[in-house]
Design a protein around this motif. Structure first.
Motif, PDB file in Angstrom:
ATOM      1  N   SER A   1      -2.249  14.379  -8.922  1.00  0.00           N
ATOM      2  CA  SER A   1      -3.170  13.249  -9.008  1.00  0.00           C
ATOM      3  C   SER A   1      -2.709  12.135  -8.074  1.00  0.00           C
ATOM      4  O   SER A   1      -1.592  12.175  -7.533  1.00  0.00           O
ATOM      5  N   GLY A   2      -3.570  11.113  -7.897  1.00  0.00           N
ATOM      6  CA  GLY A   2      -3.188   9.975  -7.059  1.00  0.00           C
ATOM      7  C   GLY A   2      -1.936   9.296  -7.562  1.00  0.00           C
ATOM      8  O   GLY A   2      -1.055   8.918  -6.770  1.00  0.00           O
ATOM      9  N   GLY A   3      -1.836   9.125  -8.881  1.00  0.00           N
ATOM     10  CA  GLY A   3      -0.662   8.476  -9.448  1.00  0.00           C
ATOM     11  C   GLY A   3       0.605   9.288  -9.244  1.00  0.00           C
ATOM     12  O   GLY A   3       1.676   8.745  -8.939  1.00  0.00           O
ATOM     13  N   MET A   4       0.493  10.623  -9.375  1.00  0.00           N
ATOM     14  CA  MET A   4       1.663  11.465  -9.172  1.00  0.00           C
ATOM     15  C   MET A   4       2.057  11.523  -7.697  1.00  0.00           C
ATOM     16  O   MET A   4       3.249  11.569  -7.360  1.00  0.00           O
ATOM     17  N   CYS A   5       1.054  11.493  -6.798  1.00  0.00           N
ATOM     18  CA  CYS A   5       1.377  11.427  -5.368  1.00  0.00           C
ATOM     19  C   CYS A   5       2.134  10.142  -5.052  1.00  0.00           C
ATOM     20  O   CYS A   5       3.062  10.142  -4.230  1.00  0.00           O
ATOM     21  N   GLN A   6       1.734   9.046  -5.704  1.00  0.00           N
ATOM     22  CA  GLN A   6       2.446   7.791  -5.478  1.00  0.00           C
ATOM     23  C   GLN A   6       3.890   7.910  -5.954  1.00  0.00           C
ATOM     24  O   GLN A   6       4.810   7.374  -5.324  1.00  0.00           O
ATOM     25  N   ARG A   7       4.121   8.621  -7.045  1.00  0.00           N
ATOM     26  CA  ARG A   7       5.488   8.840  -7.530  1.00  0.00           C
ATOM     27  C   ARG A   7       6.297   9.667  -6.524  1.00  0.00           C
ATOM     28  O   ARG A   7       7.493   9.427  -6.327  1.00  0.00           O
ATOM     29  N   VAL A   8       5.651  10.642  -5.889  1.00  0.00           N
ATOM     30  CA  VAL A   8       6.334  11.440  -4.866  1.00  0.00           C
ATOM     31  C   VAL A   8       6.733  10.547  -3.685  1.00  0.00           C
ATOM     32  O   VAL A   8       7.858  10.633  -3.169  1.00  0.00           O
ATOM     33  N   VAL A   9       5.809   9.678  -3.253  1.00  0.00           N
ATOM     34  CA  VAL A   9       6.107   8.757  -2.153  1.00  0.00           C
ATOM     35  C   VAL A   9       7.273   7.840  -2.530  1.00  0.00           C
ATOM     36  O   VAL A   9       8.166   7.574  -1.706  1.00  0.00           O
ATOM     37  N   ILE A  10       7.283   7.358  -3.763  1.00  0.00           N
ATOM     38  CA  ILE A  10       8.378   6.501  -4.225  1.00  0.00           C
ATOM     39  C   ILE A  10       9.689   7.287  -4.251  1.00  0.00           C
ATOM     40  O   ILE A  10      10.739   6.780  -3.855  1.00  0.00           O
ATOM     41  N   ALA A  11       9.633   8.552  -4.695  1.00  0.00           N
ATOM     42  CA  ALA A  11      10.839   9.385  -4.712  1.00  0.00           C
ATOM     43  C   ALA A  11      11.410   9.549  -3.309  1.00  0.00           C
ATOM     44  O   ALA A  11      12.626   9.449  -3.093  1.00  0.00           O
ATOM     45  N   ALA A  12      10.531   9.780  -2.316  1.00  0.00           N
ATOM     46  CA  ALA A  12      10.992   9.911  -0.935  1.00  0.00           C
ATOM     47  C   ALA A  12      11.586   8.598  -0.432  1.00  0.00           C
ATOM     48  O   ALA A  12      12.602   8.583   0.270  1.00  0.00           O
ATOM     49  N   ALA A  13      10.954   7.480  -0.814  1.00  0.00           N
ATOM     50  CA  ALA A  13      11.437   6.170  -0.370  1.00  0.00           C
ATOM     51  C   ALA A  13      12.800   5.835  -0.963  1.00  0.00           C
ATOM     52  O   ALA A  13      13.606   5.138  -0.337  1.00  0.00           O
ATOM     53  N   LEU A  14      13.054   6.322  -2.171  1.00  0.00           N
ATOM     54  CA  LEU A  14      14.283   5.968  -2.874  1.00  0.00           C
ATOM     55  C   LEU A  14      15.371   7.038  -2.797  1.00  0.00           C
ATOM     56  O   LEU A  14      16.471   6.835  -3.306  1.00  0.00           O
ATOM     57  N   ALA A  15      15.061   8.156  -2.146  1.00  0.00           N
ATOM     58  CA  ALA A  15      15.982   9.297  -2.167  1.00  0.00           C
ATOM     59  C   ALA A  15      17.345   8.976  -1.585  1.00  0.00           C
ATOM     60  O   ALA A  15      18.360   9.524  -2.022  1.00  0.00           O
ATOM     61  N   ASN A  16      17.393   8.075  -0.607  1.00  0.00           N
ATOM     62  CA  ASN A  16      18.672   7.719   0.020  1.00  0.00           C
ATOM     63  C   ASN A  16      19.250   6.410  -0.511  1.00  0.00           C
ATOM     64  O   ASN A  16      20.124   5.818   0.119  1.00  0.00           O
ATOM     65  N   GLN A  17      18.734   5.970  -1.654  1.00  0.00           N
ATOM     66  CA  GLN A  17      19.222   4.774  -2.339  1.00  0.00           C
ATOM     67  C   GLN A  17      19.252   3.562  -1.402  1.00  0.00           C
ATOM     68  O   GLN A  17      20.320   2.990  -1.133  1.00  0.00           O
ATOM     69  N   PRO A  18      18.091   3.136  -0.894  1.00  0.00           N
ATOM     70  CA  PRO A  18      18.056   2.008   0.040  1.00  0.00           C
ATOM     71  C   PRO A  18      18.422   0.700  -0.636  1.00  0.00           C
ATOM     72  O   PRO A  18      18.293   0.547  -1.857  1.00  0.00           O
ATOM     73  N   ASP A  19      18.862  -0.252   0.166  1.00  0.00           N
ATOM     74  CA  ASP A  19      19.128  -1.592  -0.341  1.00  0.00           C
ATOM     75  C   ASP A  19      17.838  -2.386  -0.472  1.00  0.00           C
ATOM     76  O   ASP A  19      17.744  -3.281  -1.312  1.00  0.00           O
ATOM     77  N   LEU A  20      16.849  -2.065   0.383  1.00  0.00           N
ATOM     78  CA  LEU A  20      15.609  -2.826   0.442  1.00  0.00           C
ATOM     79  C   LEU A  20      14.422  -1.878   0.370  1.00  0.00           C
ATOM     80  O   LEU A  20      14.338  -0.918   1.140  1.00  0.00           O
ATOM     81  N   LEU A  21      13.495  -2.163  -0.549  1.00  0.00           N
ATOM     82  CA  LEU A  21      12.257  -1.403  -0.676  1.00  0.00           C
ATOM     83  C   LEU A  21      11.086  -2.342  -0.412  1.00  0.00           C
ATOM     84  O   LEU A  21      10.967  -3.398  -1.036  1.00  0.00           O
ATOM     85  N   ILE A  22      10.223  -1.963   0.530  1.00  0.00           N
ATOM     86  CA  ILE A  22       9.003  -2.717   0.808  1.00  0.00           C
ATOM     87  C   ILE A  22       7.837  -1.923   0.249  1.00  0.00           C
ATOM     88  O   ILE A  22       7.580  -0.793   0.680  1.00  0.00           O
ATOM     89  N   ALA A  23       7.163  -2.489  -0.737  1.00  0.00           N
ATOM     90  CA  ALA A  23       6.041  -1.816  -1.404  1.00  0.00           C
ATOM     91  C   ALA A  23       4.748  -2.509  -0.994  1.00  0.00           C
ATOM     92  O   ALA A  23       4.485  -3.638  -1.410  1.00  0.00           O
ATOM     93  N   ASP A  24       3.963  -1.842  -0.134  1.00  0.00           N
ATOM     94  CA  ASP A  24       2.731  -2.417   0.406  1.00  0.00           C
ATOM     95  C   ASP A  24       1.547  -1.947  -0.433  1.00  0.00           C
ATOM     96  O   ASP A  24       1.089  -0.815  -0.295  1.00  0.00           O
ATOM     97  N   GLU A  25       1.068  -2.814  -1.321  1.00  0.00           N
ATOM     98  CA  GLU A  25      -0.056  -2.500  -2.210  1.00  0.00           C
ATOM     99  C   GLU A  25       0.160  -1.149  -2.910  1.00  0.00           C
ATOM    100  O   GLU A  25      -0.668  -0.245  -2.817  1.00  0.00           O
ATOM    101  N   PRO A  26       1.268  -0.968  -3.634  1.00  0.00           N
ATOM    102  CA  PRO A  26       1.586   0.362  -4.173  1.00  0.00           C
ATOM    103  C   PRO A  26       0.674   0.817  -5.300  1.00  0.00           C
ATOM    104  O   PRO A  26       0.723   1.983  -5.680  1.00  0.00           O
TER     105      PRO A  26
END
Length: 335
Positions: free
Chosen positions: A162-187
C-alpha cells in the motif's frame, strides 16, 4: 516528546542561501536569502503554501538540484561547507550521514526491484559489508519501520504494498545507515489520516531513540504542532518567520503566519465562513521590490516598499516584517 537541549550544537547552518533557475531569458528566484540553523536532536519544521520554495530548499540541502540551478550563500553540515563540493563528495554524504524522504514513495522506489534489495543497495553503497550482511541489515531496517514479516516480504516488489507501506520502505532505506540528519519532504501528503498518524509516530520514536535531527517540510500546521520543536515559515521563496512551536501558535509574529492560522478550519468558528488569503503569490520570475507579502497584507504600510530583515521579536522568535509583533493576538491555535 523529548526536547533537545538548548545548548546542543547546530548540525545544519544555512546562511543567505539563494536558488535561482534561468528559463527562456527569465530568472526565477525559487529561494531567496534564507538563513537558519538546526540543532542536533531537534525536529525543525518548514511550513508554507505550495510553491513557496520548500522542496527546492530540501533539494539544495541534499545536493540534488539540477545543473541549471544557480546557488549562492553557505550550507554547513557539522561545520563543513557543502556548497561547491564535487558530485562524489555529495554521493558519500547523501544516504549515509544525510537522508531524504521524498513526497511520493512510489516514485522514489524502483517499480521492478524487490523492496529489500533497494534497502540493501543503499547499505552496500556506503558500507563494506557482504550481500548476506546487507540483507540482514535491510530486514532489520524494514522491521524497525513497521513492515510485518519483513524477511518474508524482502523479495516483494513495491506494487504489492500500500501507499503507507511503501512510505515505510522509503523511510527504512533513508534510515538504514543511521544518518545524523533526516529531511522529510511532505512525508504524509499522499496518505490517509490513519497512516499519517502512524508515520508521524514512527518519526517521533526514531528521534527519541537515536537523537536524530529531522527537518520536516509540510504545508500542514497540525503536523507542525504534533511534531516540531521549532518552525520556519516560508513565503514566495523567503523565510518570513522562525520561532519555537509554542510561540508561533500562541503569538504569530508575521501577518502571513497569522493568515495561515486564520485559514485553518476550527470548531471554535463553527458556522462562520472559512477565511482566505486574498490575492496571489507574486511571480518569482519578475523583479520584486520590498516585502513579498505586501500586496496581500492587511497591515501594509508605506515602509513595506522596502524589504524587511528577519529580526528578533523575542529570544525564541524572529520575523521579517516592519510591524512584527505589533498585531499579535493570543489564544492557542492547536485546534
Amino acid at each position: 516528546m523529548t526536547r533537545p537541549a538548548v545548548e546542543a550544537p547546530p548540525i545544519v547552518e544555512l546562511s543567505h542561501a539563494s536558488v535561482a533557475f534561468a528559463n527562456e531569458g527569465a530568472t526565477t528566484s525559487a529561494v531567496h536569502d534564507v538563513s537558519f540553523s538546526v540543532r542536533e536532536g531537534e525536529i525543525f519544521g518548514i511550513v508554507g503554501e505550495s510553491g513557496c520554495g520548500k522542496s527546492t530548499l530540501a533539494q539544495m540541502l541534499m545536493g540534488l538540484l539540477p545543473g541549471t540551478a544557480k546557488v549562492s550563500g553557505s550550507l554547513r553540515y557539522k561545520g563543513e561547507e557543502l556548497l561547491g563540493q564535487s558530485a562524489e563528495e555529495w554521493r558519500r554524504l547523501r544516504g549515509n550521514r544525510m537522508s531524504l524522504i521524498s513526497q511520493d514513495p512510489r516514485a522514489a522506489l524502483d517499480a521492478v526491484t524487490p523492496i529489500g534489495h533497494q534497502v540493501a543497495e543503499t547499505i552496500r553503497a556506503h558500507r563494506k559489508v557482504s550481500r548476506r550482511e546487507a540483507r540482514a541489515l535491510a530486514i532489520a531496517a524494514l522491521a524497525d519501520t513497521g513492515i510485518g514479516r519483513a524477511e518474508e516480504r524482502y523479495g516483494d516488489p513495491p506494487h504489492r504494498f500500500s501507499g503507507g507501506m511503501c512510505q515505510r520502505v522509503v523511510i527504512a532505506a533513508a534510515l538504514a545507515n543511521q544518518p545524523d540528519l533526516l529531511i522529510a519532504d511532505e512525508p504524509t501528503t499522499a496518505l490517509d489520516v490513519t497512516i499519517q498518524a502512524q508515520i508521524l509516530a514512527l518519526l517521533r520514536g526514531l528521534r527519541e531513540r537515536s537523537n536524530m535531527t529531522v527537518i520536516l517540510i509540510t504545508h500542514d500546521m497540525g503536523v507542525i504542532a504534533q511534531m516540531c520543536d521549532r518552525v520556519g515559515v516560508m513565503y514566495a521563496g523567503e523565510l518570513v518567520e522562525v520561532a519555537n512551536v509554542q510561540e508561533i501558535f500562541t503569538r504569530p509574529g508575521h501577518p502571513y503566519t497569522e493568515a495561515l492560522f486564520g485559514a485553518i478550519p476550527s470548531a471554535r468558528r463553527h458556522g462562520q465562513p472559512l477565511q482566505t488569503i486574498p490575492g496571489q503569490v507574486p511571480d518569482l520570475s519578475k523583479p520584486l521590490a520590498g516585502c513579498r507579502f505586501k500586496d496581500r497584507c492587511r497591515y501594509r504600510i508605506e515602509q513595506c516598499d522596502q524589504p524587511p530583515a528577519l529580526a528578533e521579536i523575542s529570544p525564541s522568535q524572529a520575523a521579517a516584517c516592519w510591524k512584527r509583533g505589533s498585531f499579535r493576538s493570543g489564544g492557542d491555535r492547536r485546534d
